[in-house]
Scaffold this active site. Structure first.
Site, PDB file in Angstrom:
ATOM      1  N   ALA A  17     -20.973 -20.198  24.379  1.00 55.97           N
ATOM      2  CA  ALA A  17     -21.605 -21.165  25.285  1.00 55.97           C
ATOM      3  C   ALA A  17     -20.698 -21.637  26.412  1.00 55.97           C
ATOM      4  O   ALA A  17     -21.011 -21.470  27.591  1.00 55.97           O
ATOM      5  CB  ALA A  17     -22.133 -22.351  24.492  1.00 55.97           C
ATOM      6  N   SER A  47     -22.987 -15.405  24.263  1.00 59.38           N
ATOM      7  CA  SER A  47     -24.016 -16.339  24.744  1.00 59.38           C
ATOM      8  C   SER A  47     -25.204 -16.452  23.797  1.00 59.38           C
ATOM      9  O   SER A  47     -26.343 -16.222  24.180  1.00 59.38           O
ATOM     10  CB  SER A  47     -24.518 -15.905  26.126  1.00 59.38           C
ATOM     11  OG  SER A  47     -23.446 -15.866  27.027  1.00 59.38           O
ATOM     12  N   CYS A  51     -26.768 -22.679  16.804  1.00 58.26           N
ATOM     13  CA  CYS A  51     -27.654 -23.715  16.238  1.00 58.26           C
ATOM     14  C   CYS A  51     -28.924 -23.094  15.668  1.00 58.26           C
ATOM     15  O   CYS A  51     -29.595 -23.701  14.829  1.00 58.26           O
ATOM     16  CB  CYS A  51     -28.039 -24.728  17.313  1.00 58.26           C
ATOM     17  SG  CYS A  51     -26.631 -25.344  18.234  1.00 58.26           S
ATOM     18  N   ARG A  78     -23.385  -8.793  36.203  1.00 54.51           N
ATOM     19  CA  ARG A  78     -23.070  -9.842  37.174  1.00 54.51           C
ATOM     20  C   ARG A  78     -21.584  -9.828  37.522  1.00 54.51           C
ATOM     21  O   ARG A  78     -21.009 -10.848  37.878  1.00 54.51           O
ATOM     22  CB  ARG A  78     -23.489 -11.195  36.622  1.00 54.51           C
ATOM     23  CG  ARG A  78     -24.951 -11.194  36.174  1.00 54.51           C
ATOM     24  CD  ARG A  78     -25.374 -12.525  35.627  1.00 54.51           C
ATOM     25  NE  ARG A  78     -25.425 -13.503  36.693  1.00 54.51           N
ATOM     26  CZ  ARG A  78     -25.538 -14.809  36.498  1.00 54.51           C
ATOM     27  NH1 ARG A  78     -25.594 -15.283  35.270  1.00 54.51           N
ATOM     28  NH2 ARG A  78     -25.565 -15.651  37.495  1.00 54.51           N
ATOM     29  N   VAL A  88      -7.785 -12.579  21.801  1.00 56.24           N
ATOM     30  CA  VAL A  88      -6.568 -13.041  22.470  1.00 56.24           C
ATOM     31  C   VAL A  88      -5.634 -13.599  21.401  1.00 56.24           C
ATOM     32  O   VAL A  88      -6.031 -14.437  20.585  1.00 56.24           O
ATOM     33  CB  VAL A  88      -6.891 -14.094  23.551  1.00 56.24           C
ATOM     34  CG1 VAL A  88      -5.612 -14.697  24.124  1.00 56.24           C
ATOM     35  CG2 VAL A  88      -7.720 -13.457  24.666  1.00 56.24           C
ATOM     36  N   ASP A 293     -16.535 -26.279  21.555  1.00 60.71           N
ATOM     37  CA  ASP A 293     -16.139 -26.783  20.239  1.00 60.71           C
ATOM     38  C   ASP A 293     -14.633 -26.874  20.028  1.00 60.71           C
ATOM     39  O   ASP A 293     -14.192 -27.319  18.966  1.00 60.71           O
ATOM     40  CB  ASP A 293     -16.728 -25.897  19.134  1.00 60.71           C
ATOM     41  CG  ASP A 293     -18.240 -26.023  19.021  1.00 60.71           C
ATOM     42  OD1 ASP A 293     -18.826 -26.823  19.778  1.00 60.71           O
ATOM     43  OD2 ASP A 293     -18.831 -25.337  18.175  1.00 60.71           O
ATOM     44  N   TYR A 436     -47.423 -44.984  25.898  1.00 54.10           N
ATOM     45  CA  TYR A 436     -48.167 -45.361  24.700  1.00 54.10           C
ATOM     46  C   TYR A 436     -49.598 -44.860  24.751  1.00 54.10           C
ATOM     47  O   TYR A 436     -50.288 -44.975  25.761  1.00 54.10           O
ATOM     48  CB  TYR A 436     -48.205 -46.893  24.518  1.00 54.10           C
ATOM     49  CG  TYR A 436     -49.347 -47.323  23.616  1.00 54.10           C
ATOM     50  CD1 TYR A 436     -49.297 -47.040  22.254  1.00 54.10           C
ATOM     51  CD2 TYR A 436     -50.496 -47.919  24.130  1.00 54.10           C
ATOM     52  CE1 TYR A 436     -50.362 -47.368  21.422  1.00 54.10           C
ATOM     53  CE2 TYR A 436     -51.567 -48.258  23.310  1.00 54.10           C
ATOM     54  CZ  TYR A 436     -51.497 -47.968  21.953  1.00 54.10           C
ATOM     55  OH  TYR A 436     -52.545 -48.275  21.136  1.00 54.10           O
ATOM     56  N   ARG A 452     -36.431 -55.582  19.371  1.00 52.23           N
ATOM     57  CA  ARG A 452     -36.898 -56.973  19.310  1.00 52.23           C
ATOM     58  C   ARG A 452     -36.218 -57.724  18.182  1.00 52.23           C
ATOM     59  O   ARG A 452     -35.759 -58.859  18.343  1.00 52.23           O
ATOM     60  CB  ARG A 452     -38.416 -57.006  19.061  1.00 52.23           C
ATOM     61  CG  ARG A 452     -39.256 -56.889  20.306  1.00 52.23           C
ATOM     62  CD  ARG A 452     -40.718 -56.866  19.980  1.00 52.23           C
ATOM     63  NE  ARG A 452     -41.245 -58.174  19.579  1.00 52.23           N
ATOM     64  CZ  ARG A 452     -42.528 -58.395  19.324  1.00 52.23           C
ATOM     65  NH1 ARG A 452     -43.406 -57.410  19.422  1.00 52.23           N
ATOM     66  NH2 ARG A 452     -42.943 -59.590  18.993  1.00 52.23           N
TER      67      ARG A 452
END
Length: 461
Positions: A17, A47, A51, A78, A88, A293, A436, A452
């Site tokens: 990500a 990519s 989750c 790209r 690495v 992460d 609502y 409240r």
């Protein structure tokens, strides 16, 4: 300008990500003639949505490839030189280069960089105990892990699963195994599942999970994994009991994968994650960025660094890094700690601080807990919902919200996440003009009922 005939070279460590969002965003801003991009990924995939793995294992998502947002080929199209199955092994900060090893051949080579992005992610916590590496014991951090677990399930004749740990991954994997027709036992070190909630709210999750037929064993640590004559897992053992298991899923959580960065002398925080500035630059290093992460983030409510490994943050970090690397300007101000999860039809959500977080940073607070419903009580399908709210004493500033309920409960936490980000008081929240109609909520939304009640409590003498 650079070693590269006028072109700058960006090197990215980690192809999920944060790393690939950064690479993609940098590429949008600067073409291949200005910026060369080399990315290293040690696994088979790029990519992808980690989750989504529990939902793939559980059968809600049919195909592994549905979890992949962009394949290596799409990245290469790209003009990103993406090197798969390449790990690495060293960062040479002084020499501005990284050493990488081909996982399959073992061949090593150095690659120089002008700018470096570290997106090494997290590694699952594997318990240090006998049998933890036995066949049939699985973590679920990567697509490779998910595939290995599915392969085991296809080969396993028995139907007993033990899940170790009851955080997000633990409860989601418990659901996945229930969906696959397994008898599920969850062994959890904490007093209640979901330690990201206060224990009184965790108790609601415990009761609901037992209601789904899951055996919950709290306050208990697994001491070893027992294997049969074939070497495969047959049970997990605690101090005083054994739980038979044909498959064991580890959901104990993750730690930042920062071994490389530490060895290179880069700064890490108290939770083991890399420390960055607002632009996601590694502190004290002009040409190195980090995200996802492997970094710590600022909690805007407590004012302290925290480790919260979530895909939402990783993608935002990548956008910010890519913008800065590409010559633009962006910052990542921090988080309020919002997360949502589910186990079967139970939705679990939280944002802001728990009671113990507020105590630890020296805040005085009041708490309220209310019972309400997801819709107008008379409307078909209304289900109960419990909302807990923390507010600062005297000022009334909202500090945190936790919600446990059925359909429609989880995403209500977003109201509180916005209120926390805007530094609102619970009194200001009571005036929020929320949508609502009877199919969506009672006249007073459950979050506002809590606000409240909290307003009355913080202003009481």
């Amino acid at each position: 300008m650079s070693m590269n005939g006028g072109r700058e070279r960006l090197v990215v460590i980690g192809g999920d990500a944060a790393g690939m969002s950064a690479a993609s965003q940098a590429r949008r801003l600067r073409g291949p003639d200005e910026l060369e991009i080399v990315a290293f990924e040690r696994g088979h995939f790029t990519s992808y949505s980690a989750c989504g793995i529990p939902y793939w294992v559980g059968g809600d998502v049919e195909e592994r490839d549905h979890l992949i947002a962009r394949s290596p080929e799409e990245h290469r199209a790209r003009a990103i030189d993406l090197r798969m199955r390449t790990e690495v092994t060293e960062i040479d900060v002084a020499g501005k280069r990284v050493r990488a090893r081909d996982v399959d051949s073992g061949a090593e080579s150095w690659t120089p960089y002008d700018k470096l992005v570290i997106g090494t992610g997290a590694r699952p916590i594997r318990p240090d105990m006998p049998g933890a590496d036995a066949p049939g014991v699985h973590g679920v951090q990567t697509l490779d892990d998910g595939q290995a677990l599915l392969d085991t399930l296809a080969r396993t004749r028995g139907r007993r699963a033990v899940v170790v740990g009851a955080g997000y991954i633990g409860v989601e994997m418990a659901e996945a195994m229930i969906n696959r027709g397994y008898e599920v036992t969850v062994v959890n070190r904490g007093s209640e599942p979901m330690s990201t909630l206060d224990p009184d709210m965790g108790r609601l999750v415990h009761e609901a999970m037992e209601g789904l037929g899951i055996t919950m064993v709290d306050d208990t640590e697994v001491t070893k994994v027992l294997t049969g004559q074939d070497g495969r897992v047959r049970a997990v053992a605690t101090e005083d009991a054994e739980y038979p298991a044909d498959v064991v899923v580890l959901g104990i959580g993750v730690r930042p994968e920062t071994g490389l960065a530490k060895a290179a002398g880069l700064p890490v925080g108290g939770h083991g994650g890399l420390l960055t500035d607002l632009a996601m630059r590694v502190r004290g290093h002009e040409d190195i960025w980090a995200g996802g992460d492997c970094v710590e983030v600022l909690n805007l409510v407590s004012g302290q660094e925290q480790y919260i490994p979530l895909g939402t943050h990783a993608n935002k970090h990548g956008q910010v890094i890519g913008t800065n690397v590409g010559g633009g300007y962006a910052t990542f101000p921090g988080v309020v700690g919002t997360a949502v999860s589910k186990v079967c039809d139970l939705e679990i959500a939280r944002t802001g601080l728990r009671e113990k977080d507020a105590l630890r940073v020296g805040l005085r607070f009041e708490t309220v807990t209310i019972e309400s419903t997801s819709r107008a009580g008379y409307y078909p399908g209304a289900t109960p919902m419990t909302v807990k709210m923390l507010a600062e004493r005297r000022t009334g500033r909202l500090l945190g919200v936790q919600i446990v309920g059925r359909e429609g409960a989880g995403k209500r936490v977003d109201i509180a996440a916005v209120a926390l980000t805007a530094n609102m008081t619970v009194e200001q929240m009571t005036a929020l003009d929320l949508g609502y109609a009877p199919p969506f909520s009672p006249v007073w939304d459950p979050v506002l009922v809590a606000a409240r009640k909290a307003t009355a409590k913080v202003s009481a003498p």
